[in-house]
Design a protein around this motif. Structure first.
Motif, PDB file in Angstrom:
ATOM      1  N   GLY A 142       0.814  -1.206   0.000  1.00 33.85           N
ATOM      2  CA  GLY A 142       0.000   0.000   0.000  1.00 33.85           C
ATOM      3  C   GLY A 142       0.850   1.258   0.000  1.00 33.85           C
ATOM      4  N   TYR A 143       2.107   1.131   0.452  1.00 30.86           N
ATOM      5  CA  TYR A 143       3.038   2.258   0.468  1.00 30.86           C
ATOM      6  C   TYR A 143       3.830   2.347  -0.837  1.00 30.86           C
ATOM      7  N   ARG A 144       3.528   1.436  -1.772  1.00 28.55           N
ATOM      8  CA  ARG A 144       4.281   1.375  -3.021  1.00 28.55           C
ATOM      9  C   ARG A 144       3.368   1.452  -4.240  1.00 28.55           C
ATOM     10  N   GLY A 145       2.243   2.109  -4.070  1.00 34.39           N
ATOM     11  CA  GLY A 145       1.355   2.379  -5.196  1.00 34.39           C
ATOM     12  C   GLY A 145       0.503   1.222  -5.658  1.00 34.39           C
ATOM     13  N   LEU A 146       0.448   0.111  -4.878  1.00 35.58           N
ATOM     14  CA  LEU A 146      -0.299  -1.068  -5.311  1.00 35.58           C
ATOM     15  C   LEU A 146      -1.616  -1.247  -4.555  1.00 35.58           C
ATOM     16  N   GLY A 147      -1.948  -0.326  -3.662  1.00 41.18           N
ATOM     17  CA  GLY A 147      -3.175  -0.458  -2.887  1.00 41.18           C
ATOM     18  C   GLY A 147      -4.417  -0.434  -3.760  1.00 41.18           C
ATOM     19  N   ASP A 148      -4.403   0.385  -4.798  1.00 37.73           N
ATOM     20  CA  ASP A 148      -5.561   0.492  -5.681  1.00 37.73           C
ATOM     21  C   ASP A 148      -5.845  -0.850  -6.366  1.00 37.73           C
ATOM     22  N   LEU A 149      -4.786  -1.519  -6.797  1.00 39.87           N
ATOM     23  CA  LEU A 149      -4.945  -2.825  -7.440  1.00 39.87           C
ATOM     24  C   LEU A 149      -5.538  -3.835  -6.469  1.00 39.87           C
ATOM     25  N   PHE A 150      -5.065  -3.825  -5.221  1.00 40.79           N
ATOM     26  CA  PHE A 150      -5.588  -4.738  -4.202  1.00 40.79           C
ATOM     27  C   PHE A 150      -7.088  -4.531  -4.002  1.00 40.79           C
ATOM     28  N   VAL A 151      -7.506  -3.282  -3.847  1.00 49.30           N
ATOM     29  CA  VAL A 151      -8.920  -2.994  -3.624  1.00 49.30           C
ATOM     30  C   VAL A 151      -9.743  -3.395  -4.845  1.00 49.30           C
ATOM     31  N   PHE A 152      -9.270  -3.065  -6.034  1.00 42.40           N
ATOM     32  CA  PHE A 152      -9.990  -3.396  -7.266  1.00 42.40           C
ATOM     33  C   PHE A 152     -10.214  -4.907  -7.372  1.00 42.40           C
ATOM     34  N   ALA A 197     -18.448  -2.510  -9.038  1.00 45.46           N
ATOM     35  CA  ALA A 197     -18.073  -2.564  -7.620  1.00 45.46           C
ATOM     36  C   ALA A 197     -16.564  -2.389  -7.463  1.00 45.46           C
ATOM     37  N   ALA A 198     -15.799  -3.005  -8.360  1.00 44.94           N
ATOM     38  CA  ALA A 198     -14.348  -2.863  -8.307  1.00 44.94           C
ATOM     39  C   ALA A 198     -13.938  -1.415  -8.511  1.00 44.94           C
ATOM     40  N   GLY A 199     -14.558  -0.770  -9.496  1.00 47.43           N
ATOM     41  CA  GLY A 199     -14.215   0.620  -9.785  1.00 47.43           C
ATOM     42  C   GLY A 199     -14.591   1.573  -8.677  1.00 47.43           C
ATOM     43  N   LEU A 200     -15.805   1.434  -8.161  1.00 47.70           N
ATOM     44  CA  LEU A 200     -16.272   2.381  -7.132  1.00 47.70           C
ATOM     45  C   LEU A 200     -15.581   2.133  -5.790  1.00 47.70           C
ATOM     46  N   SER A 201     -15.274   0.880  -5.473  1.00 46.79           N
ATOM     47  CA  SER A 201     -14.540   0.629  -4.220  1.00 46.79           C
ATOM     48  C   SER A 201     -13.146   1.240  -4.299  1.00 46.79           C
ATOM     49  N   THR A 202     -12.537   1.171  -5.481  1.00 45.84           N
ATOM     50  CA  THR A 202     -11.222   1.794  -5.648  1.00 45.84           C
ATOM     51  C   THR A 202     -11.343   3.308  -5.611  1.00 45.84           C
ATOM     52  N   CYS A 203     -12.464   3.841  -6.098  1.00 45.12           N
ATOM     53  CA  CYS A 203     -12.693   5.289  -6.035  1.00 45.12           C
ATOM     54  C   CYS A 203     -12.662   5.785  -4.590  1.00 45.12           C
ATOM     55  N   ILE A 204     -13.189   4.979  -3.671  1.00 42.55           N
ATOM     56  CA  ILE A 204     -13.164   5.357  -2.259  1.00 42.55           C
ATOM     57  C   ILE A 204     -11.714   5.541  -1.802  1.00 42.55           C
ATOM     58  N   LEU A 205     -10.863   4.593  -2.189  1.00 42.05           N
ATOM     59  CA  LEU A 205      -9.445   4.697  -1.825  1.00 42.05           C
ATOM     60  C   LEU A 205      -8.788   5.894  -2.505  1.00 42.05           C
ATOM     61  N   ARG A 217       3.206  11.860   1.303  1.00 45.52           N
ATOM     62  CA  ARG A 217       4.506  12.124   0.683  1.00 45.52           C
ATOM     63  C   ARG A 217       5.551  12.431   1.759  1.00 45.52           C
ATOM     64  N   THR A 218       5.150  13.223   2.752  1.00 49.45           N
ATOM     65  CA  THR A 218       6.064  13.568   3.843  1.00 49.45           C
ATOM     66  C   THR A 218       6.459  12.339   4.663  1.00 49.45           C
ATOM     67  N   ALA A 219       5.480  11.432   4.855  1.00 42.96           N
ATOM     68  CA  ALA A 219       5.724  10.234   5.658  1.00 42.96           C
ATOM     69  C   ALA A 219       6.418   9.136   4.862  1.00 42.96           C
ATOM     70  N   GLY A 220       6.672   9.367   3.566  1.00 44.00           N
ATOM     71  CA  GLY A 220       7.315   8.351   2.746  1.00 44.00           C
ATOM     72  C   GLY A 220       6.377   7.265   2.280  1.00 44.00           C
ATOM     73  N   LYS A 221       5.073   7.532   2.338  1.00 45.97           N
ATOM     74  CA  LYS A 221       4.062   6.571   1.911  1.00 45.97           C
ATOM     75  C   LYS A 221       3.689   6.890   0.463  1.00 45.97           C
ATOM     76  N   ARG A 222       4.199   6.085  -0.479  1.00 42.72           N
ATOM     77  CA  ARG A 222       3.999   6.362  -1.898  1.00 42.72           C
ATOM     78  C   ARG A 222       2.761   5.632  -2.420  1.00 42.72           C
ATOM     79  N   THR A 223       1.602   6.190  -2.109  1.00 44.03           N
ATOM     80  CA  THR A 223       0.376   5.656  -2.685  1.00 44.03           C
ATOM     81  C   THR A 223       0.366   5.981  -4.177  1.00 44.03           C
ATOM     82  N   LEU A 224      -0.555   5.377  -4.916  1.00 44.99           N
ATOM     83  CA  LEU A 224      -0.634   5.666  -6.349  1.00 44.99           C
ATOM     84  C   LEU A 224      -0.967   7.138  -6.574  1.00 44.99           C
TER      85      LEU A 224
END
Length: 311
Positions: A142-152, A197-205, A217-224
């Motif tokens: 989730g800190y490396r930009g892959l959280g959206d894929l997981f939720v989808f 459902a996949a699209g809208l659940s990812t929209c929440i994230l 960004r300050t905390a070093g958490k690189r979300t997508l």
């Protein structure tokens, strides 16, 4: 008494009940499609719903705990209060709650595994592992930009198709604990129906992550969202939300479903209102309500889509 109320409220905050409609939405769609196909099975559907909600709450506990211990939740964060970082509940107790909740999901999952066999075992265990590793472990994805894929994948495609699958298999003469996926138990329609459902659940994230771009960004958490920036994340939101309204049109064009499948389009005004906020705002004061409205849009969309499919 006031201390007890405060403690109870803190646990509710940690469980984030406002996320439960989003957890239930994919199951609702899977049930609607199963009714349409004549393979609805109430007990497997109920177990799928309970399991999905337990996984949602367990993941909420995991995110609350791991974000705090990794230092991602700071005082500058504009989101809803996190109980671990805020000192409302001891970290060890939140971690224990996470393990207990996932344990209950496993108990429910044993029934579903008896029906669905090895495929459900793989899906269930991987869902738990993915929920923990989202923010936990040495390399939280989730800190490396892959959280959206997981939720989808897990809160959309897997949840809808899995709900349909356990009902379909329960109505087939395949016995207990099937090793493979029986023919016809995961039709293409189920996969396509999972996309809104996949699209809208990812929209929440996405809304959550747009709000937190600066602090993440300050905390070093690189979300997508951090990787894409405001413009890229907003385009992602529009593409995912747009998909949720293209899919019902595709179903409506299929004579097997007809115009009733267009029912989710009634939520377009709500989606447009959320989109306007997401496209123009950055702060939590505006995006926190938009986050909740995105969840409401998803739940209402799912109810209408399921109703349209059953008709």
């Amino acid at each position: 008494m006031s201390t007890e109320v405060t403690r109870r409220k803190a646990w509710l905050m940690a469980a984030r009940p406002q996320t439960l409609p989003a957890g239930a939405s994919p199951v609702i769609v899977g049930v609607g499609l199963a009714v349409h196909a004549g393979v609805a099975a109430p007990l497997p559907a109920l177990a799928a719903l309970i399991g999905a909600l337990l996984l949602q709450v367990g993941t909420n506990f995991a995110n609350d705990y791991y974000d705090a211990v990794k230092g991602a939740d700071t005082d500058e964060r504009e989101g809803f209060t996190r109980v671990t970082a805020g000192g409302l509940i001891e970290p060890a107790r939140v971690k224990r709650a996470m393990l207990v909740t996932y344990g209950l999901a496993v108990v429910v999952g044993l029934y579903l595994v008896a029906i669905g066999g090895l495929p459900i075992l793989v899906v269930g265990l991987s869902s738990i592992v993915a929920g923990i590793l989202y923010t936990g472990g040495p390399y939280p994805y989730g800190y490396r930009g892959l959280g959206d894929l997981f939720v989808f994948v897990y809160f959309g495609v897997v949840a809808v198709t899995g709900t349909y699958y356990v009902q379909a298999v329960a109505t087939m003469d395949v016995g207990l604990l099937p090793v493979g996926i029986p023919a016809g138990s995961v039709p293409v329609d189920a996969v396509v129906a999972s996309l809104p459902a996949a699209g809208l659940s990812t929209c929440i994230l996405v809304v959550n992550n747009i709000r937190d771009i600066e602090t993440d960004r300050t905390a070093g958490k690189r979300t997508l969202a951090v990787v894409l920036g405001y413009t890229g994340a907003r385009i992602e939101f529009l593409l995912l939300a747009g998909m949720a309204y293209v899919v019902p049109v595709a179903f409506a064009l299929d004579p097997d479903y007809g115009l009733a499948a267009l029912a989710p389009l009634l939520t377009l005004p709500l989606a447009a209102m959320v989109a306007k906020t997401v496209l123009t705002e950055r702060d939590g004061e505006a995006l926190n309500p938009a986050l909740e409205r995105t969840g409401q849009t998803m739940f209402t969309h799912a109810l209408l889509f399921a109703a349209g499919l059953t008709l």
